[in-house]
Design an enzyme around this catalytic site. Sequence first.
Site, PDB file in Angstrom:
ATOM      1  N   THR A  13      33.946  45.880  35.785  1.00 17.48           N
ATOM      2  CA  THR A  13      32.517  45.689  36.048  1.00 17.48           C
ATOM      3  C   THR A  13      32.116  44.236  35.782  1.00 17.48           C
ATOM      4  O   THR A  13      31.470  43.595  36.601  1.00 17.48           O
ATOM      5  CB  THR A  13      31.694  46.592  35.120  1.00 17.48           C
ATOM      6  OG1 THR A  13      32.223  46.468  33.793  1.00 17.48           O
ATOM      7  CG2 THR A  13      31.728  48.036  35.545  1.00 17.48           C
ATOM      8  N   PHE A  51      22.445  48.244  35.629  1.00 21.99           N
ATOM      9  CA  PHE A  51      23.022  48.847  34.422  1.00 21.99           C
ATOM     10  C   PHE A  51      22.575  50.294  34.221  1.00 21.99           C
ATOM     11  O   PHE A  51      22.690  50.846  33.128  1.00 21.99           O
ATOM     12  CB  PHE A  51      22.681  47.999  33.188  1.00 21.99           C
ATOM     13  CG  PHE A  51      23.373  46.658  33.200  1.00 21.99           C
ATOM     14  CD1 PHE A  51      24.707  46.538  32.829  1.00 21.99           C
ATOM     15  CD2 PHE A  51      22.707  45.501  33.611  1.00 21.99           C
ATOM     16  CE1 PHE A  51      25.361  45.316  32.854  1.00 21.99           C
ATOM     17  CE2 PHE A  51      23.351  44.268  33.646  1.00 21.99           C
ATOM     18  CZ  PHE A  51      24.678  44.172  33.257  1.00 21.99           C
ATOM     19  N   CYS A  99      23.693  51.642  30.541  1.00 21.51           N
ATOM     20  CA  CYS A  99      24.884  50.980  30.017  1.00 21.51           C
ATOM     21  C   CYS A  99      24.698  50.523  28.568  1.00 21.51           C
ATOM     22  O   CYS A  99      23.815  49.720  28.272  1.00 21.51           O
ATOM     23  CB  CYS A  99      25.196  49.761  30.885  1.00 21.51           C
ATOM     24  SG  CYS A  99      26.667  48.907  30.366  1.00 21.51           S
TER      25      CYS A  99
END
Length: 461
Positions: free
Chosen positions: A270, A399, A406
Amino acid sequence: DGRQFPHPGHRRPVIGDLLTVDRSRPIQSMLEASRGLGPIWELQVLRQRLVFVGSAALTAELCEETRFCKALPPAVAALRDYAGDGLFTAHNDEPNWQLAHELLVPAFTKSAMRSYHPTMVETASELFDYWDRQLAHGPVDVSRDMTKLTMETLTRSAFSQDFGSFRSAEPHPFVAAMVTALETGRRKGTVRTLPGGGALAWLLDRRFARHQDYVDDMLDDLIAARTGSDDQHDLLGIMLNVAHPETGERLSPVNIRYQILTFLVAGHETTSGALSFALHYLSRNPECLARARDEVDGLLGDDPTAMPEFEQVAKFRYVRRVLDESLRIWPTVPGFARGPRESTLLADEYRMDPDDYAIVSLGAVHKDPEVWEEPDRFDPDRFLPENVKKRPPHSYKPFGAGLRACIGRQFAIHEAVLVLATLVHRFDIQADPDYDLRVTERLTMLPEGFELTLRPRTRTA
Ligand code: HEM
């Protein structure tokens, strides 16, 4: 029943929309095919029916935590084979999610980043030194080296293992085994949805098992070796030593292994994708590169090899905007799924029951023409605070959302800003003018075949 959505192309019996999806680039081909279908569409591939939303307005609704929560589509659920009830793959009501979330949030705050900062600096310096030695051999493979960097930063921050990624040509056996196990796991998730896929998945399982066992055994040994020590200098130390302040509960050794694997999986590609896309856009936009470099030179001074103090990283405001804008155009996690807590109507129109879910297609939301002017243009100033304020709150979600957003966001941002800033401070970068961005889809999105020619700067002036 209000649940029929537009679908791309010509739907066929049994296989449904399968031919619309290019298997080598499913997300990009699906995005292309869904253009013009409106804010919500569906894809039926064999037995699976997937609903996507692509507008900021519908995303805002799906982000209402009182009505919706994270859902685990089959591709994410397949990761439970090795990440179990780790944070990313846990169901909302699994007790270990709540426990791990409460124990680990403090390990990911902005101030916790202070303790990871020296590791991030050290690993980035090793990459740059490695590049200095490689320059004579031609351009560098950006996505490959950024992936090595983010993996190495994570293994050092999570459990203090130095895998020497920049000292040897071959990846460390642990890293190689993990990458193979992951790739096999991902394919297993896909084949399970095919007719007869159970048998194929079983075959893959046999191959998968050897690599996964190696990774699991190594992590279990590491966890056992550290048990009993009160050292809390890395994530493993925190997981072994911190108990819940009210209940005194701790994470079990197996759950700790799941969490470590989760951080490695969720955190490395990521971030390396985000770094690689940002470098692609910087190499294509000389004014942006000049502004980024002016900012960094102003803060870090004349020595191109200077590395920032912890406090300086947050001051690279323009570099941060470059990162934000890159994640807008190429969200490296291309979507996340949300399901209703109880039966409800989405947009007062589309009925959703608790077993249903919709996937927020970030590639579409981040280019929603209701919100973003000239959405394909790279313009970091969209993220100037005054411009951010003007936009609806859920129009940018790289996110994720809500409670299950996240946990590693600050980690990723601190690392990526630090690396981008120091890279443009230390090197002149030049892309191959003939390169057209190609994006490969693994668990995440990454530029493919993207190379940069680097030249060390002697002085920054
Ligand atoms: C969750 C994106 C970096 C650990 C998520 C989600 C997204 C995301 C979209 C939500 C997924 C969902 O709702 O199903 C990203 C991006 C990153 C990044 C774009 C880098 C640019 C990291 C890093 C770590 C990490 C560095 C760890 C060190 C996690 C974990 C979750 C998560 C553990 C699950 C949280 C929970 O459900 O409680 N990430 N992530 N991520 N991410 Fe990240």
